[in-house]
Design an enzyme around this catalytic site. Structure first.
Site, PDB file in Angstrom:
ATOM      1  N   CYS A 145     -91.168 -25.485 -22.403  1.00 57.08           N
ATOM      2  CA  CYS A 145     -91.016 -24.215 -22.958  1.00 57.08           C
ATOM      3  C   CYS A 145     -91.809 -23.140 -22.310  1.00 57.08           C
ATOM      4  O   CYS A 145     -91.242 -22.042 -22.116  1.00 57.08           O
ATOM      5  CB  CYS A 145     -91.211 -24.100 -24.489  1.00 57.08           C
ATOM      6  SG  CYS A 145     -89.960 -25.254 -25.370  1.00 57.08           S
ATOM      7  N   CYS A 180     -96.054 -26.683 -32.918  1.00 50.71           N
ATOM      8  CA  CYS A 180     -95.354 -26.683 -31.747  1.00 50.71           C
ATOM      9  C   CYS A 180     -94.963 -28.236 -31.710  1.00 50.71           C
ATOM     10  O   CYS A 180     -93.736 -28.700 -31.310  1.00 50.71           O
ATOM     11  CB  CYS A 180     -96.216 -26.430 -30.422  1.00 50.71           C
ATOM     12  SG  CYS A 180     -95.526 -24.815 -29.911  1.00 50.71           S
TER      13      CYS A 180
END
Lengths: 284, 109
Positions: free
Chosen positions: A203, A245
């Site tokens: 990401c 996350c």
């Protein structure tokens, strides 16, 4: 004809809306209270593989959210900072000491501290984060109970200490005795976790500045932590964010304060070496 | 008394005569609505700031009544015209009788 005009206007509005959505490549300047100039863009060091330029997370936010950080009165983190400030001089534990008993003046003693943490501690023989250092002080010097690693008290204290380094460039050491931990952090950064098999890099390196559904991905820089997240309505500690996350990859996460997260914090901090300490920042 | 109540105000230091200035105020307060229950099912008593006023040189600028539905840490932003040098007095009235006051001076030059 009116319809055409209307359509044109609508088109113009759409273009304007597009232009005002922030992108890391725009040249917004972050100047807090009209006086502290922040570095939000810096060339990375050679040891960072896949990243040429480091951008602060602030550069990825839309203009409304950016504005909240420009003025301390608008920054909702101020209340948590006040609470941190109160606990700085609050006596706790069996030794009858507060932080101020040893460190005295907050501004003088804590200036520049946040910029160099996590940092190797010779006595402990390990890399210590600001939070583990605070807890070390509490248990060893004050005879008080350790705070929860990513709890409210800890985050507030981190915020008020970080504030004294605001505007100074992040400068964590990656060589010397901390190098092993840094390498471990790098490995974690590039390891795919969870059912979704995502690494941090997937990401925040490969897709930074792209959208993940409605969210604008940043580079995951941590120079603004602890950060006020509008999502939770409170200050969030960096390892708590890591946990979130990794949880989102549907993995079993590491614990805040664990060796793995300390290594990761050191590595991620080094990716932003040169960016200004922005804590407490405002993030979505 | 509610803990950690700390008023903050932002008033420009200087202004020109007759200028419209923006005032910002924030007070940290839990603003307990009196509707919530604790773990044992007992009502948590109401504890809010019920009134906020701002005066400029004894003259009232704004007077606000607050009700339980207001959020924690109430923030007010409003405008005022400053005709002369003087001081803004901000006052918050707590349910428990406490009064919090903050004074800021402004110079008209």
């Amino acid at each position: 004809m009116t319809t055409t005009k209307l359509l044109k206007t609508a088109g113009l509005v759409a273009v304007l809306a597009y232009a005002s959505s922030a992108s890391a490549q725009d040249d917004s300047q972050l100047v807090i209270n009209g006086e502290i100039e922040m570095i939000t863009e810096v060339a990375t060091q050679d040891y960072i593989g896949g990243l040429k330029t480091a951008y602060s997370g602030w550069r990825f936010r839309n203009s409304d959210m950016q504005a909240m950080q420009l003025d301390d009165f608008e920054n909702p983190a101020a209340i948590a900072v006040d609470e941190g400030l109160a606990s700085w001089s609050k006596v706790d534990g069996s030794e009858g000491k507060s932080c101020a008993s040893c460190h005295e003046d907050l501004e003088a003693s804590m200036a520049g501290v946040r910029a160099v943490y996590p940092k190797w501690n010779e006595e402990a023989g390990a890399v210590m984060t600001l939070a583990s250092q605070i807890n070390n002080c509490r248990t060893e010097q004050m005879g008080a109970e350790a705070w929860k690693y990513d709890g409210t008290e800890m985050t507030g204290m981190e915020a008020v200490i970080s504030l004294q380094s605001r505007g100074m460039p992040v400068n964590v050491a990656v060589d010397g005795p901390a190098h092993d931990a840094w390498l471990k952090g790098e490995e974690i950064y590039y390891t795919r976790y969870g059912q979704l098999e995502l690494s941090c890099a997937n990401c925040h390196e490969d897709n930074a500045d792209n959208y993940i559904r409605a969210d604008h991905l940043s580079q995951g820089q941590i120079n603004g932590f602890p950060a006020f997240r509008l999502k939770t309505g409170g200050l969030v500690q960096v390892q708590n964010r890591f946990k979130g996350c990794i949880r989102d990859t549907r993995a079993e996460t590491f614990k805040p304060g664990s060796e793995e997260f300390v290594a990761l914090e050191l590595y991620v901090a080094s990716r932003g070496n040169g960016l200004s300490v922005e804590a407490p920042s405002v993030r979505p | 008394m509610a803990d950690n109540v700390k008023p903050k105000v932002r008033v420009p230091k200087t202004a020109s005569a007759g200028e419209v200035i923006t005032l910002k105020t924030l007070i940290s307060h839990p603003m307990e609505s009196g509707q919530r229950k604790d773990g044992d099912g007992n009502l948590i008593p109401r504890s809010i700031i019920n009134r906020f006023t701002c005066d400029f040189n004894e003259q009232n600028v704004i007077d606000v009544t607050m009700e339980p539905a207001i959020s924690t840490n109430p923030y007010f932003e409003f405008e005022a015209i400053v005709p002369e040098t003087g001081a803004f007095t901000f006052t918050w009235y707590d349910d428990d009788g406490s009064v919090y006051t903050e004074v800021q001076e402004i110079t008209v030059g």
